[in-house]
Design a protein around this motif. Structure first.
Motif, PDB file in Angstrom:
ATOM      1  N   LYS A 169       0.830  -1.212   0.000  1.00  0.00           N
ATOM      2  CA  LYS A 169       0.000   0.000   0.000  1.00  0.00           C
ATOM      3  C   LYS A 169       0.863   1.259   0.000  1.00  0.00           C
ATOM      4  CE  LYS A 169      -3.508   0.134   2.802  1.00  0.00           C
ATOM      5  NZ  LYS A 169      -4.315  -0.049   4.044  1.00  0.00           N
ATOM      6  N   GLN A 170       2.013   1.197   0.689  1.00  0.00           N
ATOM      7  CA  GLN A 170       2.898   2.342   0.748  1.00  0.00           C
ATOM      8  C   GLN A 170       3.497   2.664  -0.616  1.00  0.00           C
ATOM      9  OE1 GLN A 170       5.307   1.644   4.322  1.00  0.00           O
ATOM     10  NE2 GLN A 170       6.129   3.705   4.072  1.00  0.00           N
ATOM     11  N   ILE A 171       3.853   1.613  -1.354  1.00  0.00           N
ATOM     12  CA  ILE A 171       4.493   1.811  -2.667  1.00  0.00           C
ATOM     13  C   ILE A 171       3.463   2.063  -3.758  1.00  0.00           C
ATOM     14  CG2 ILE A 171       6.054   0.783  -4.372  1.00  0.00           C
ATOM     15  CD1 ILE A 171       7.138  -0.990  -2.085  1.00  0.00           C
ATOM     16  N   PHE A 172       2.343   1.341  -3.679  1.00  0.00           N
ATOM     17  CA  PHE A 172       1.311   1.441  -4.720  1.00  0.00           C
ATOM     18  C   PHE A 172      -0.041   1.808  -4.092  1.00  0.00           C
ATOM     19  CE2 PHE A 172       4.341  -1.927  -6.028  1.00  0.00           C
ATOM     20  CZ  PHE A 172       4.890  -1.297  -7.142  1.00  0.00           C
ATOM     21  N   PRO A 173      -0.185   3.040  -3.603  1.00  0.00           N
ATOM     22  CA  PRO A 173      -1.417   3.426  -2.889  1.00  0.00           C
ATOM     23  C   PRO A 173      -2.675   3.394  -3.753  1.00  0.00           C
ATOM     24  CG  PRO A 173      -0.028   5.347  -3.329  1.00  0.00           C
ATOM     25  CD  PRO A 173       0.787   4.142  -3.676  1.00  0.00           C
ATOM     26  N   LYS A 174      -2.523   3.471  -5.070  1.00  0.00           N
ATOM     27  CA  LYS A 174      -3.696   3.500  -5.950  1.00  0.00           C
ATOM     28  C   LYS A 174      -4.252   2.110  -6.244  1.00  0.00           C
ATOM     29  CE  LYS A 174      -2.399   7.778  -8.338  1.00  0.00           C
ATOM     30  NZ  LYS A 174      -2.103   8.409  -9.653  1.00  0.00           N
TER      31      LYS A 174
END
Length: 656
Positions: free
Chosen positions: A34-39
């Motif tokens: 989630k931190q790297i790919f929040p979308k």
């Protein structure tokens, strides 16, 4: 490889996978993701976005290699390095990595589509690879059974994380290796072996990059000796002749550029992919060294620019005679060749070899019935021999018949009873005056091979129609090895073998091309003998609705496309109907005849004993499990329109 290509990504994803598998699980990896790919969001109910509750290593790593900009991918990697505390440097390039389709990146499906054990299966697969366990057929079959995961996708993951171990099976690599992709463990295993055998000096990541370069350059465009730019280049620098290294590594390097001397930079910048390099040296010999001569060492085609002074080269020919009494290229490293006896000799000697870049020595045209396979063998055979083809098929066929009469082309058809003795050499009974004797018989392949050997200037073509109907190992025997490109006479790994019934060694010449055809309605390509698949380049030929025109108001292209879509849905794409059945038909009466005399018998065979499926393919024409008689071609279109209208109405009801 290019000046900027240093494959900086190689250690990064391998370390990332190792850290993930050793330190995380499906739940604890979620906050990192989630931190790297929040979308990126999951869906527990179709269309309703929600946060992930579990994630797998394959999806995690695939998201770094979507079809994004290079800058975005580097930024993702930088964030991951910080969070996961990776030691490997952040990649500066992603060369050689087949990018994932943005719409098909995830290995783990949305929650509402996900099997209960899907995430566990993916984690286990990743951990087994980190532990260096070999991939089993059971493992590969299990992971390929998950939704939206094909062989290309799983092998892209393997390649990214283990770029020195696993070869990708994307379209570029398959084309480069001359293989036709299938979603099976057998094919995966076959490709890994073929890649190692064909290119033992290329690491998987180097092969992938080379395949991408080849597929995205004009290297496969037709070569003609009057249109390509020829460059005279030298191979002697640093006190040594580099020609053997050049040939082994498939490169050419400018000697001055190698020591960062840019005196040849302007000329080197003019070299284009597809140009021809002629490696030569001009000197003198004889008493007093008064007799000039030129020695040609190799000729190759530029397939990629690696640096400003280094090029990837497909070496075409490496055996020439010295040319006496002329030495116009003394002291050069590189220069554009002019029209002179040397260039004329190269062009005359090279025509056959240049053709081999465009035409594989062994190729098979495959596809459903009626897609023009046999038609194209005629045009290809003429083009291989003449180097050009008339756009008019009638002229091509006339030339084909001439070449066939001269013995430069042979056309045969395989069948179940065809044997080595029919194809190559055998003993046959001979009845003379009531007495039986036995004579040595030389088959069509032996005949044309002998002609090709005795006439090395010209090309020869053997066409084998229905090649998949024969027992390949029984028919080819030792030829299955001898027809390989590198095993042909005069090549690097040339081989010969003793013939049955004859006490002589036999080899296959380089100027003999083999073209086969294969009807996939008879046998799927997946069932073709692996020995054959490894040695032939396969070219798929599928139905083309755009070659058809409306006939007297009847929308033939639309009906044709709908028919084949139905067949594909109910059986597979290998059983579609080819366009050639309808080529040249200009009246409804002709279409009606084709349907009842050609198409319907095929459909009846495809759906033998399954009238309900036949009625789906040709809706409205079945009554009591039998085809209605005396239906016009207009009825076909009317039924199609009714079917579409009903489908649209149903769709509207669903949306409402």
């Amino acid at each position: 490889m290019s000046e900027q290509t240093s494959f900086t990504w190689l250690p990064f994803f391998n370390e990332m996978l190792t850290v993930i598998c050793n330190q995380y699980d499906p739940q604890t990896l979620v906050p990192i993701f989630k931190q790297i790919f929040p979308k990126q969001k999951d869906e527990e109910i179709q269309g309703i976005k929600t946060d992930f509750k579990e994630i797998d290593p394959l999806t995690f790593i695939a998201c770094f290699n979507r079809n994004e900009t290079k800058e975005n991918r580097i930024a993702f990697c930088k964030t991951a390095k910080e969070i996961l505390h990776l030691n490997a440097p952040v990649p500066a390039d992603f060369d050689g990595i087949p990018a994932f389709n943005n719409q098909k990146t995830w290995f783990l499906q949305y929650s509402y589509l996900r099997g209960k054990e899907d995430c566990t299966i993916l984690w286990n697969f990743a951990k087994q690879r980190v532990s260096s366990h070999p991939i089993t057929e059971e493992e590969m079959t299990q992971i390929l059974s998950l939704k939206q995961i094909g062989l290309v996708k799983i092998c892209s993951f393997l390649f990214i994380c283990f770029p020195t171990t696993y070869y990708p099976v994307d379209s570029n690599s398959c084309t480069f290796l001359g293989l036709q992709k299938e979603d099976t463990f057998t094919f995966f295993d076959q490709l890994q072996k073929v890649a190692k055998e064909k290119y033992p000096n290329l690491k998987p990541y180097e092969l992938s990059y080379r395949a991408w370069q080849q597929n995205n350059s004009p290297e496969h465009s037709p070569v003609t000796t009057d249109k390509n730019t020829f460059w005279a280049v030298n191979s002697i620098w640093d006190g040594h002749d580099q020609i053997e290294d050049f040939k082994n590594q498939e490169i050419w390097v400018d000697g001055w550029g190698n020591i960062n001397d840019k005196r040849d930079a302007l000329l080197l910048s003019q070299v284009q992919i597809g140009d021809i390099f002629v490696v030569l040296s001009s000197s003198t010999k004889g008493t007093g060294h008064n007799t000039p001569f030129t020695r040609i060492k190799a000729v190759g085609r530029v397939i990629a620019k690696n640096t400003w002074f280094s090029f990837s080269v497909k070496w075409i020919k490496t055996t020439f005679h010295d040319i006496a009494d002329i030495a116009p290229y003394r002291g050069i490293t590189i220069c554009k060749m002019k029209e002179d006896p040397i260039l004329d000799y190269v062009k005359r000697t090279l025509t056959k070899a240049l053709n081999s870049l465009v035409f594989p020595l062994n190729q098979i045209l495959y596809g459903p019935p009626g897609t023009g396979k046999t038609y194209h063998t005629i045009t290809k055979a003429v083009e291989i021999i003449d180097g050009q083809i008339s756009p008019d098929y009638t002229e091509a066929k006339k030339r084909f018949d001439e070449l066939k009469a001269k013995g430069q082309i042979k056309f045969i058809t395989f069948h179940q009873n065809y044997s080595y003795e029919d194809f190559m050499v055998g003993i046959r009974p001979d009845l003379q005056n009531g007495q039986i004797s036995y004579k040595l018989y030389e088959g069509p392949f032996k005949q044309i091979a002998d002609r090709a050997k005795s006439d090395p200037i010209n090309n020869y073509v053997m066409i084998i129609d229905e090649i998949n109907r024969g027992n390949i190992s029984k028919i080819f025997g030792e030829l299955i090895t001898l027809i390989e490109t590198d095993k042909r006479a005069g090549n690097k790994h040339a081989l010969s073998a003793p013939l049955l019934y004859q006490n002589q060694e036999f080899s296959v010449p380089n100027n003999l091309y083999i073209i086969g055809t294969m009807n996939t309605a008879d046998k799927s390509i997946a069932l073709v003998d692996i020995a054959l698949r490894r040695r032939f380049v396969f070219e798929e030929m599928m139905p083309k609705a755009d070659l058809l025109n409306p006939v007297e108001g009847f929308n033939l292209p639309k009906w044709f496309s709908q028919l084949n879509q139905k067949i594909t849905d109910l059986i597979d794409k290998d059983h579609q109907i080819g366009h050639s059945y309808f080529i040249g038909k200009t009246t409804k009466e002709e279409l009606h005849h084709v349907f009842y005399q050609c198409i319907l018998p095929l459909l009846n065979e495809y759906f033998y004993g399954e009238p309900e499926k036949l009625s789906q393919v040709i809706p409205g024409f079945m009554e009591n499990n039998k085809l209605k008689s005396k239906l016009s071609i207009d009825d076909f279109m009317q039924a199609l329109n009714q079917k579409e209208a009903a489908s649209n109405e149903q769709q509207n009801d669903n949306e409402g």
